[in-house]
Design an enzyme around this catalytic site. Structure first.
Site, PDB file in Angstrom:
ATOM      1  N   GLU A 259       0.873  -1.165   0.000  1.00  0.00           N
ATOM      2  CA  GLU A 259       0.000   0.000   0.000  1.00  0.00           C
ATOM      3  C   GLU A 259       0.920   1.227   0.000  1.00  0.00           C
ATOM      4  O   GLU A 259       1.837   1.317   0.826  1.00  0.00           O
ATOM      5  CB  GLU A 259      -0.880  -0.006   1.241  1.00  0.00           C
ATOM      6  CG  GLU A 259      -1.836   1.164   1.342  1.00  0.00           C
ATOM      7  CD  GLU A 259      -2.638   1.109   2.635  1.00  0.00           C
ATOM      8  OE1 GLU A 259      -3.854   1.337   2.587  1.00  0.00           O
ATOM      9  OE2 GLU A 259      -2.033   0.848   3.700  1.00  0.00           O
TER      10      GLU A 259
ATOM     11  N   GLU B 149      -7.908  12.599   1.964  1.00  0.00           N
ATOM     12  CA  GLU B 149      -8.166  11.887   3.214  1.00  0.00           C
ATOM     13  C   GLU B 149      -8.490  12.892   4.304  1.00  0.00           C
ATOM     14  O   GLU B 149      -7.842  13.933   4.419  1.00  0.00           O
ATOM     15  CB  GLU B 149      -6.946  11.056   3.622  1.00  0.00           C
ATOM     16  CG  GLU B 149      -6.649   9.931   2.641  1.00  0.00           C
ATOM     17  CD  GLU B 149      -5.468   9.081   3.076  1.00  0.00           C
ATOM     18  OE1 GLU B 149      -5.641   8.236   3.974  1.00  0.00           O
ATOM     19  OE2 GLU B 149      -4.377   9.264   2.511  1.00  0.00           O
TER      20      GLU B 149
END
Length: 275
Positions: free
Chosen positions: A117, A209
């Site tokens: 990731e 985010e």
């Protein structure tokens, strides 16, 4: 992923409480509430409190997100599936950050074999500690700034391959910005140099985010990769040397530039790599 706070799922242990919010939220990135395609772009979105955050697909590559006070963690964005090493241009056309600086922007994605990731962080929420839980691996100079390279690991966490143990790669820009070209290949190459290779690329988005607070963002994504993603050889990507062509109408070659150079537009027919 201390955007880190972004990617980690909530851990119920006392030790987890000491980890940065970013790290805690990292694991949630693989459990998007919605995902699909829109105008040919892949999108994905996940939020702790769906009633407090609204993700909207706009025309073409645009998307917007609005969030209310104390909305909790969320991640969303548009991009490609699979991703690539091609350069990406991102412009948050409307950006109203929360007073406490609780939103971040990055190029966010996954690879498999190895399962990784990753984030190329352009603007990190001020409430996030980018060091806690991460190991500094080096730096890379790209697109007008030095980025700190970090590595971390998630154990038995949510991923695009289900519950797994996987590495997390980070490039965190020292001089934050909200728009501009991101030469992705520079980071892929720098990661490989310090023993952080990627495998087959999964989805890749220009991500927003949130870590609480309130605000809104409208994002435009340019320079969509044309054709199949750039192939990685031993984790490295062949980029254009300084002064070489990297874009323009009808151009079909590589669009990434070597480290310390950026693809500069001269006219609609020609762009070249300049320091």
């Amino acid at each position: 992923m201390n955007f880190l706070s972004c990617l980690l799922v909530f851990l119920a242990t006392a030790a987890a409480a000491a980890v940065s919010d970013l790290l805690k939220h990292d694991a949630r990135s693989g459990t998007a509430s919605i995902s699909g395609t829109n105008f040919g772009y892949y999108y994905t979105f996940s939020a702790e409190d769906g009633d407090a955050v609204t993700y909207t697909n706009l025309d073409d590559s645009d998307y917007s997100i609005q969030w209310k006070e104390n909305s909790g963690y969320f991640i969303g964005g548009k991009g490609w599936n699979p991703g690539s090493a091609e350069s990406v241009f991102s412009t948050p056309q409307v950006f109203i950050a929360s007073p406490d600086g609780t939103s971040s922007s990055s190029i966010y994605g996954w690879s498999t074999d190895p399962l990784v990731e990753y984030r190329i962080v352009e603007s990190l929420a001020s409430a996030i500690d980018p060091v806690l839980g991460l190991t500094l691996q080096g730096t890379v100079n790209s697109d007008g700034s030095v980025y700190n390279i970090y590595k971390s690991q998630r154990v038995n966490a949510t991923s695009i391959m289900g519950t797994s143990t996987f590495s997390q790669y980070w490039s965190i820009r020292q001089s934050a910005r909200t728009n501009g070209f991101v030469t992705i290949a520079n980071h892929f190459n720098a990661w490989a140099t310090v023993g952080m290779p990627l495998g087959e690329l999964g989805y890749q988005i220009v991500a927003t985010e949130g870590h609480g607070g309130s605000g809104s963002v409208e994002v435009y994504i340019g320079s969509k990769p044309a054709g199949p993603p750039t192939q990685l050889t031993s984790g490295r990507v062949q980029c254009v040397a300084e002064y070489g062509q990297c874009g323009g109408q009808g151009y079909t070659g590589a669009t990434c530039c070597v480290t310390d150079t950026t693809c500069v537009v001269s006219n609609q027919f020609f762009s070249h790599c300049m320091a």
